[in-house]
Design an enzyme around this catalytic site. Structure first.
Site, PDB file in Angstrom:
ATOM      1  N   CYS A 195       0.809  -1.226   0.000  1.00 47.15           N
ATOM      2  CA  CYS A 195       0.000   0.000   0.000  1.00 47.15           C
ATOM      3  C   CYS A 195       0.836   1.266   0.000  1.00 47.15           C
ATOM      4  O   CYS A 195       0.532   2.228  -0.713  1.00 47.15           O
ATOM      5  CB  CYS A 195      -0.963  -0.004   1.184  1.00 47.15           C
ATOM      6  N   HIS A 243      -1.723   0.830   7.049  1.00 41.09           N
ATOM      7  CA  HIS A 243      -2.284   0.950   5.702  1.00 41.09           C
ATOM      8  C   HIS A 243      -2.228   2.413   5.291  1.00 41.09           C
ATOM      9  O   HIS A 243      -2.651   3.302   6.048  1.00 41.09           O
ATOM     10  CB  HIS A 243      -3.721   0.457   5.630  1.00 41.09           C
ATOM     11  N   ASP A 261      -7.805   4.755  -3.248  1.00 43.27           N
ATOM     12  CA  ASP A 261      -6.935   3.676  -2.780  1.00 43.27           C
ATOM     13  C   ASP A 261      -6.620   2.713  -3.916  1.00 43.27           C
ATOM     14  O   ASP A 261      -7.522   2.098  -4.483  1.00 43.27           O
ATOM     15  CB  ASP A 261      -7.617   2.916  -1.633  1.00 43.27           C
TER      16      ASP A 261
END
Length: 261
Positions: free
Chosen positions: A69, A109, A124
């Site tokens: 991420c 994250h 995202d």
């Protein structure tokens, strides 16, 4: 100086002249998810390097690797920012259904908040096989995307002030939590993500430092490669193939364009 705009467009196959706006961000997210895989090969190697603009550009845009991420949303953040969008990096904690709670690694994250015309959106491209492929409004609106239904719910938790919730197409029948995130304390600079990278690389309960995991999401499905299996979802149909190490290397190259030693 890194020309992130040119390099990123080349990596995902985006026209060099196309302006970047909220209206066409869905198409950009689809291209990004298809072109840049979510994968942990660098993490398994124990890479201790600092996370910064130069390292991200080298890894994702020069060496054409994928990442986790902080890599994927990190480089997307830089690209969107260079194209004049009002974006911020934020931190979240992933919910793990098997644990009936959040990951023991905590706020590991990274995602993006986009501010546009007085409204805020969650963006995202680094959430594995759970990508919305669309900006998700922070006002609670439920959106339908190629990968399912998504919404952001405002609620205080130990990990922030919002939850991303989802119903993945062909997988979920009820809403479930993807992660909690904190919108009020954006990441000040890219180097602040280095600690997150260190935790993911070293924490004994990290989900990404034990076995290889390669994921790609497309508009009609996704594919997940591990050292022992290759699973594909396409238009609601799932196929799973048991594999060995030789096949793993072949599939990594064929479907993720990654050379595995």
């Amino acid at each position: 100086m890194n020309d992130i705009n040119v390099l990123f467009r080349k990596r995902i196959g985006l026209n060099s002249k196309e302006p970047i706006t909220l209206e066409n961000l869905a198409g950009i997210l689809e291209l990004t998810a298809s072109a840049i895989p979510f994968e942990n090969l660098c993490t398994l190697s124990g890479d201790p390097g600092e996370l910064n603009e130069d390292s991200l550009v080298d890894k994702i845009l020069h060496r054409n690797e994928g990442g986790l991420c902080y890599d994927l949303n990190g480089v997307l953040y830089l690209f969107l920012k260079e194209n004049g969008l009002d974006v911020q990096l934020i931190l979240g904690a992933v919910y793990v259904p098997e644990l009936n709670g959040f990951s023991p690694t905590g706020l590991t994250h990274a995602a993006i908040i986009l501010n546009d015309d007085g409204k805020r959106y969650l963006v995202d491209t680094g959430f594995g096989g759970n990508l919305p492929l669309r900006p998700v409004p922070l006002d609670g609106s439920e959106i339908m995307t190629p990968t399912g239904e998504f919404r952001v719910r405002k609620e205080e938790s130990e990990f922030g002030d919002y939850f991303l919730e989802m119903k993945l197409k062909h997988k979920d029948t009820d809403w479930r939590i993807g992660y909690a995130f904190e919108s009020r304390q954006p990441v000040e600079n890219m180097g602040d993500l280095t600690e997150m990278k260190k935790i993911i690389t070293e924490h004994p309960q990290s989900a990404f430092n034990k076995k290889p995991l390669l994921t790609r999401v497309t508009a009609n499905g996704s594919m997940v490669l591990t050292e022992s299996s290759f699973t594909r979802w396409k238009d609601g149909q799932v196929t799973k193939e048991e594999i060995d190490s030789s096949k793993f290397k072949q599939l990594a190259k064929e479907h993720y364009n990654l050379d595995v030693k």
